[in-house]
Scaffold this motif. Structure first.
Motif, PDB file in Angstrom:
ATOM      1  N   LEU A  71      18.105  51.154  64.673  1.00  0.00           N
ATOM      2  CA  LEU A  71      17.160  50.395  63.858  1.00  0.00           C
ATOM      3  C   LEU A  71      16.549  49.318  64.747  1.00  0.00           C
ATOM      4  CD1 LEU A  71      19.119  49.835  60.509  1.00  0.00           C
ATOM      5  CD2 LEU A  71      17.377  51.563  61.029  1.00  0.00           C
TER       6      LEU A  71
ATOM      7  N   THR B 249      11.478  47.847  69.738  1.00  0.00           N
ATOM      8  CA  THR B 249      11.191  49.258  70.061  1.00  0.00           C
ATOM      9  C   THR B 249      11.907  50.222  69.133  1.00  0.00           C
ATOM     10  OG1 THR B 249      13.054  49.160  71.590  1.00  0.00           O
ATOM     11  CG2 THR B 249      10.862  48.757  72.523  1.00  0.00           C
TER      12      THR B 249
ATOM     13  N   PHE C  70      21.917  46.394  63.980  1.00  0.00           N
ATOM     14  CA  PHE C  70      21.204  45.521  63.079  1.00  0.00           C
ATOM     15  C   PHE C  70      21.541  45.736  61.613  1.00  0.00           C
ATOM     16  CE2 PHE C  70      19.322  43.510  66.509  1.00  0.00           C
ATOM     17  CZ  PHE C  70      19.069  44.492  67.455  1.00  0.00           C
TER      18      PHE C  70
ATOM     19  N   GLN D 117      27.866  43.186  67.402  1.00  0.00           N
ATOM     20  CA  GLN D 117      26.578  42.484  67.456  1.00  0.00           C
ATOM     21  C   GLN D 117      26.641  41.146  66.726  1.00  0.00           C
ATOM     22  OE1 GLN D 117      23.666  45.401  66.104  1.00  0.00           O
ATOM     23  NE2 GLN D 117      23.630  46.416  68.098  1.00  0.00           N
TER      24      GLN D 117
ATOM     25  N   PHE E 110      24.498  38.730  68.992  1.00  0.00           N
ATOM     26  CA  PHE E 110      23.073  38.901  68.708  1.00  0.00           C
ATOM     27  C   PHE E 110      22.585  37.771  67.801  1.00  0.00           C
ATOM     28  CE2 PHE E 110      23.724  42.529  70.900  1.00  0.00           C
ATOM     29  CZ  PHE E 110      23.080  43.703  70.544  1.00  0.00           C
TER      30      PHE E 110
ATOM     31  N   HIS F 202      29.212  50.660  77.822  1.00  0.00           N
ATOM     32  CA  HIS F 202      28.024  50.286  78.604  1.00  0.00           C
ATOM     33  C   HIS F 202      28.394  49.691  79.958  1.00  0.00           C
ATOM     34  CE1 HIS F 202      25.288  50.148  74.956  1.00  0.00           C
ATOM     35  NE2 HIS F 202      26.448  50.078  74.402  1.00  0.00           N
ATOM     36  N   HIS F 203      29.388  48.794  79.923  1.00  0.00           N
ATOM     37  CA  HIS F 203      29.705  47.974  81.102  1.00  0.00           C
ATOM     38  C   HIS F 203      30.881  48.509  81.887  1.00  0.00           C
ATOM     39  CE1 HIS F 203      27.491  45.119  78.467  1.00  0.00           C
ATOM     40  NE2 HIS F 203      26.973  44.755  79.604  1.00  0.00           N
TER      41      HIS F 203
ATOM     42  N   ARG G 112      12.817  52.756  79.722  1.00  0.00           N
ATOM     43  CA  ARG G 112      12.343  52.485  78.359  1.00  0.00           C
ATOM     44  C   ARG G 112      13.219  53.257  77.390  1.00  0.00           C
ATOM     45  NH1 ARG G 112      11.063  57.375  77.823  1.00  0.00           N
ATOM     46  NH2 ARG G 112      10.011  58.515  79.506  1.00  0.00           N
TER      47      ARG G 112
ATOM     48  N   TYR H 218      21.702  39.174  97.578  1.00  0.00           N
ATOM     49  CA  TYR H 218      20.378  38.519  97.558  1.00  0.00           C
ATOM     50  C   TYR H 218      20.416  37.248  98.401  1.00  0.00           C
ATOM     51  CZ  TYR H 218      18.555  41.550  93.881  1.00  0.00           C
ATOM     52  OH  TYR H 218      18.118  42.637  93.178  1.00  0.00           O
TER      53      TYR H 218
ATOM     54  N   HIS I  72      20.064  40.166  76.298  1.00  0.00           N
ATOM     55  CA  HIS I  72      20.273  40.614  77.681  1.00  0.00           C
ATOM     56  C   HIS I  72      20.405  39.420  78.607  1.00  0.00           C
ATOM     57  CE1 HIS I  72      18.408  44.139  75.754  1.00  0.00           C
ATOM     58  NE2 HIS I  72      19.233  44.805  76.527  1.00  0.00           N
TER      59      HIS I  72
ATOM     60  N   HIS J  98      22.428  39.533  81.775  1.00  0.00           N
ATOM     61  CA  HIS J  98      22.842  39.796  83.155  1.00  0.00           C
ATOM     62  C   HIS J  98      21.766  39.408  84.165  1.00  0.00           C
ATOM     63  CE1 HIS J  98      26.195  41.537  81.242  1.00  0.00           C
ATOM     64  NE2 HIS J  98      25.655  42.712  80.972  1.00  0.00           N
TER      65      HIS J  98
ATOM     66  N   SER K 275      13.635  35.823  81.233  1.00  0.00           N
ATOM     67  CA  SER K 275      14.122  37.195  81.345  1.00  0.00           C
ATOM     68  C   SER K 275      13.974  37.864  79.988  1.00  0.00           C
ATOM     69  CB  SER K 275      15.592  37.164  81.776  1.00  0.00           C
ATOM     70  OG  SER K 275      16.030  38.442  82.155  1.00  0.00           O
TER      71      SER K 275
ATOM     72  N   TYR L 238      13.839  41.810  77.729  1.00  0.00           N
ATOM     73  CA  TYR L 238      14.191  43.223  77.789  1.00  0.00           C
ATOM     74  C   TYR L 238      13.826  44.019  76.541  1.00  0.00           C
ATOM     75  CZ  TYR L 238      16.894  42.542  82.073  1.00  0.00           C
ATOM     76  OH  TYR L 238      17.276  42.272  83.367  1.00  0.00           O
TER      77      TYR L 238
ATOM     78  N   VAL M  38       8.259  35.723  84.828  1.00  0.00           N
ATOM     79  CA  VAL M  38       8.921  36.583  83.841  1.00  0.00           C
ATOM     80  C   VAL M  38       9.353  37.894  84.480  1.00  0.00           C
ATOM     81  CG1 VAL M  38       6.661  37.429  83.040  1.00  0.00           C
ATOM     82  CG2 VAL M  38       8.685  37.637  81.548  1.00  0.00           C
TER      83      VAL M  38
ATOM     84  N   ARG N  34      12.435  43.863  81.546  1.00  0.00           N
ATOM     85  CA  ARG N  34      11.666  45.051  81.173  1.00  0.00           C
ATOM     86  C   ARG N  34      10.341  44.579  80.595  1.00  0.00           C
ATOM     87  NH1 ARG N  34      14.581  46.003  83.683  1.00  0.00           N
ATOM     88  NH2 ARG N  34      16.347  47.458  83.857  1.00  0.00           N
TER      89      ARG N  34
ATOM     90  N   MET O  71      10.917  36.083  93.092  1.00  0.00           N
ATOM     91  CA  MET O  71      11.047  34.655  92.750  1.00  0.00           C
ATOM     92  C   MET O  71      11.401  33.833  93.971  1.00  0.00           C
ATOM     93  SD  MET O  71      13.060  32.878  89.666  1.00  0.00           S
ATOM     94  CE  MET O  71      12.920  31.099  89.447  1.00  0.00           C
TER      95      MET O  71
END
Ligand code: B12
Length: 604
Positions: free
Chosen positions: A98, A116, A142, A169, A173, A247-248, A321, A437, A464, A466, A509, A511, A537, A540, A574
């Protein structure tokens, strides 16, 4: 160490037990409805289907779908099932993405922007979607944890869903422009009660990677948060909880060990093992390697110690995407074929090593749970009130809970001040990436950046974090004065902080497919405060164009530049800009950007 008066400054809180009773009472009118999945498989719930598959030694499969338009989402629901079946495999369940705007109640949603994901008008849309094919609907985005927790749970139940979440979430969230976390928690407790009171088994789902797992340095704390959520849902609410992770979890050994830790700590079946999405950092071809790497571990996990978790093949466009329908089909067929190969691999894997790590994770997790509950109770939190436990955990946050109660030995030099029992890979990878970096920044550039004394306000538009964490770990050692605006920050709040702190630059940042809309709103807010600072900025940089017929986001880099922002592909961009700003440091100190609030130093 924790004080309920500080965690809950409100004069009074709603009674969680009364909210629970209110939610349970809703089950009189809102019960699990029929859908092709329940009918054609002849089961009362998905849990029953999962137990049957475990008994048959069959691995079940999860696909994540959800497009802005209901029509396209219905087509996906049908076509993926048909195409995967035609290839000789099964897709057992769909995680319905959702849109984040569905977290608002229908009454609030109005002009609140869109991301999205799928936008539903009402319960009838939920029923229309799940009626497309005999695939189990999993509503894990959601629903729980948002102002619309009750209305979305009612709609999901009516549409035949028996796996609903996502408690993970709730902890991390935040809906743009919604600050009432007491109200959000109250709605979530009611929704938990509604699920627990159903006449058939409903799995209350929690994806810990959406929750605190993305922030813990120690996998034992991830397991500890699993046990804390289980305490709330099973001991306080009287429901049944099922977890997702993945995910991680990039390292095969700890990924397999965590599955086994869940097998010890929680009653099966679980919901799904999510794909290792943070590893998708290559081209589509390269991402197939990441897909194979984690999926093989998950299949061997279910083969050697079934926990009822469906495996989830994430399409290889994940880092670009939201994936299109044919990309989901390819990934599902890939998974079906890999399951055929995996049988020969199991003999090669030393699961005992994973079991040994799992035992450490479980022992540490139980310590963390006990310490948190003892700490909360000692601080005056009613640990038998589901509202108070949830709200206290959310407000204190993962980082603070781990610092205070982590099972690892104190180690001031480590993140969270403790030596992890079993290190979580995400933070380790971010540290290594930051060091790379930093190592690549030439000394003269370092000197120039440090000489500017530049003050940068850093923020994210959504959960997001990270990208932001990586930037912080690069910029701070370069001598940049960082102002942390946090995550999921609204444009007006960001502009207010930037003005208050007289920053020279904003590093944003983003996403969730809101890049352009957010930057335009931020620019307006900055203008009303007479602040002209560069806005860099990254993340994504895409958005679904209004009136789009593909429901797929498109790149908005050019539009962002026209809107006056500075789109950055990566950290290097940057550093290059800061290095050039430093070049102007030859100007007398008086010209230091801080003191002139209107124009913030040299243009990048
Ligand atoms: C990790 C992740 C999550 C985690 C986030 C955990 C956390 N606390 O950070 C979790 C699981 C919580 C999550 C949730 C969601 N996610 Co997500 N997520 C990802 C994932 C896998 C990795 C992103 C990441 O952090 N990478 C690590 C960073 C360090 O690398 P990087 O992004 O390449 O960053 C580089 C540059 O961009 C740059 N950079 C980043 N920011 C900035 C800023 C500046 C100023 C500069 C100079 C540079 C810079 O620095 C880095 C190094 O160069 C991506 C897919 C992917 N593989 O990229 C999806 C992805 C971003 N997520 C997505 C979505 C839709 C969501 C959800 C809405 C899904 C849902 N329905 O719940 C929710 C968000 C809800 C919310 N409330 O905001 C989509 C976005 C779709 C789009 N825009 O087209 C993606 C692309 C996945 C997909 N294909 O659908 N997600």
């Amino acid at each position: 160490m924790l004080d309920a008066n500080r965690i809950f400054p409100e004069p009074e809180l709603p009674d969680g037990r009364a909210l629970l009773a209110e939610g349970r009472a809703l089950a009189r009118d809102w019960q699990v409805g029929p859908c092709p999945f329940l009918t054609e498989h002849g089961v009362a719930s998905e849990a029953e289907h999962k137990r049957r598959a475990m008994a048959d030694g069959r691995i079940t499969h999860h696909a994540q779908i959800g497009y802005r338009e209901l029509e396209k989402s219905c087509r996906a629901y049908r076509e993926i099932h048909a195409a995967v079946a035609a290839a000789g495999f099964d897709v057992d369940r769909y995680g319905i993405c959702l849109d984040w705007s569905m977290g608002y109640t229908a009454a609030m949603r109005g002009e609140m922007g869109r991301g999205t994901g799928l936008v539903m008008r009402g319960p009838e849309d939920f029923v229309t979607l799940t009626g497309q094919a005999p695939v189990a609907p999993h509503f894990g985005d959601f629903v729980m944890g948002f102002p619309a927790a009750v209305e979305n749970t009612q709609a999901a139940l009516a549409a035949g869903a028996t796996a609903i979440g996502n408690l993970g979430q709730y902890f991390t969230f935040r809906m743009p422009h919604v600050d009432d976390d007491v109200g959000t928690t109250a709605e979530t407790v009611k929704a938990l009660g509604l699920c627990a009171a159903q006449p058939v088994e409903v799995i209350i789902h929690s994806n810990i990677d959406d929750g605190f797992a993305a922030h813990f340095a120690d996998l034992a704390c991830c397991l500890g948060s699993v046990l804390l959520e289980r305490h709330v849902v099973e001991s306080l609410v009287g429901g049944r909880i099922g977890f997702c992770f993945g995910h991680h979890f990039s390292e095969p050994l700890t990924r397999l060990a965590f599955q086994r830790a869940l097998a010890i700590a929680v009653e099966p079946p679980g919901t799904m093992v999510y794909g290792n999405t943070v590893a998708y950092r290559s081209t589509q071809g390269g991402n197939f390697a990441s897909l194979a790497s984690y999926l093989l571990v998950d299949v061997i996990g279910q083969r050697t110690r079934p926990t009822g978790h469906a495996v989830n093949a994430v399409p290889v466009t994940e880092n670009e995407r939201i994936p299109d329908i044919d990309e989901v089909i390819d990934a599902q067929v890939f998974a079906g074929r890999l399951c055929e190969h995996a049988g020969d691999w199991s003999a090669l894997v030393d699961v005992e090593r994973a079991d040994a790590v799992a035992a450490e994770i479980v022992a540490g997790g139980r310590t963390f749970r006990d310490r948190v509950l003892t700490g909360l109770a000692a601080g005056g939190v009613d640990v038998d009130d589901p509202l108070q436990v949830l709200l206290a955990m959310r407000r204190v946050g993962a980082k603070r809970l781990e610092e205070l109660y982590g099972p690892g030995a104190p180690a001031p030099e480590r993140p969270r001040g403790r030596a992890p029992v079993v290190p979580a890979t995400t933070l380790v990878e971010l540290e290594r990436s930051a060091a790379r970096y930093l190592g690549a920044v030439p000394t003269p550039v370092r000197a120039r950046i440090a000489s500017t004394g530049i003050r940068v306000c850093i923020a994210t538009t959504d959960v997001h974090e990270h990208g932001k964490t990586l930037l912080e770990q690069v910029l701070a050692p370069l001598g940049v004065d960082l102002v942390d605006a946090g995550t999921s920050v609204d444009p007006d709040d960001l502009a207010t902080l930037a003005a208050e702190k007289r920053v020279d630059l904003i590093a944003l940042s983003t996403y969730n497919g809101v890049a352009l809309r957010y930057v335009e709103a931020l620019k307006r807010e900055l203008a009303t405060r007479g602040l002209e600072v560069p806005v860099l900025v990254g993340g994504r940089l895409n958005q679904i164009p209004d009136g789009s017929n593909s429901s797929l986001p498109v790149d908005v880099t050019a539009e962002l530049a026209r809107a006056g922002a500075v789109p950055c592909t990566g950290v290097e961009a940057m550093i290059e800009i800061l290095g050039r700003m430093g070049g102007d440091a030859a100007e007398p100190a008086a010209a230091s950007p801080h003191h002139d609030t209107t124009s913030a130093g040299p243009a990048p």
